[in-house]
Design a protein around this motif. Structure first.
Motif: not given
Length: 146
Positions: A40-63
């Motif tokens: 989280a620190r390296i990515a530039g976000i708070s730890r709480s933001a990471f935990y809030k969204y980590k299970d809900c945000v996924q990259p999409y790889h088309s086809k």
């Protein structure tokens, strides 16, 4: 009103935090960091933001499945033959996902290789033809792919 569970959204309109969460997850998955806090620190976000969204945000790889092939090859039981096949795949821009080599029987080892080929510099058929011409390759064929 029922809302869809998932949306496909262009990243240019998303809050930056979502992309940073994806980056933090990638850092963790690749072992470049040891903890979620560090990611989280390296990515530039708070730890709480990471935990809030980590299970809900996924990259999409088309086809992604359209860009995966499986190659089956029979290789002479000689040093360097499998290495030359792997080098040919690498030099063509393929990314090996799985490789299974059986114990040689009658001095021939059977190998199946699944690879992501979305960035290859030739057609899938041409890649298999190139593998067939390598010293020690008895035969090679495309089992699945485009």
């Amino acid at each position: 009103m029922d809302h869809p569970k998932y949306l496909l959204v262009d990243t240019s309109v998303l809050p930056e935090v979502f992309l940073k969460v994806i980056n933090a997850k990638k850092l963790l998955a690749q072992g470049k960091v040891k903890s979620a806090s560090e990611a989280a620190r390296i990515a530039g976000i708070s730890r709480s933001a990471f935990y809030k969204y980590k299970d809900c945000v996924q990259p999409y790889h088309s086809k992604i499945s359209d860009h995966i092939v499986t190659i089956y090859a029979s290789l002479a039981d000689e040093p360097g033959v499998l290495s030359s096949v792997i080098s040919q795949l690498y030099n063509s821009g393929a990314n090996i996902l799985t490789l299974n080599q059986n114990i040689p029987v009658d001095s021939v080892a059977h190998v199946s290789i699944s690879a992501k080929v979305g960035s290859i510099t030739c057609s899938e058929e041409a890649l298999v033809d190139q593998i067939r011409t390598l010293p020690g390759v008895v035969n090679a064929k495309l089992l699945s792919g485009n």
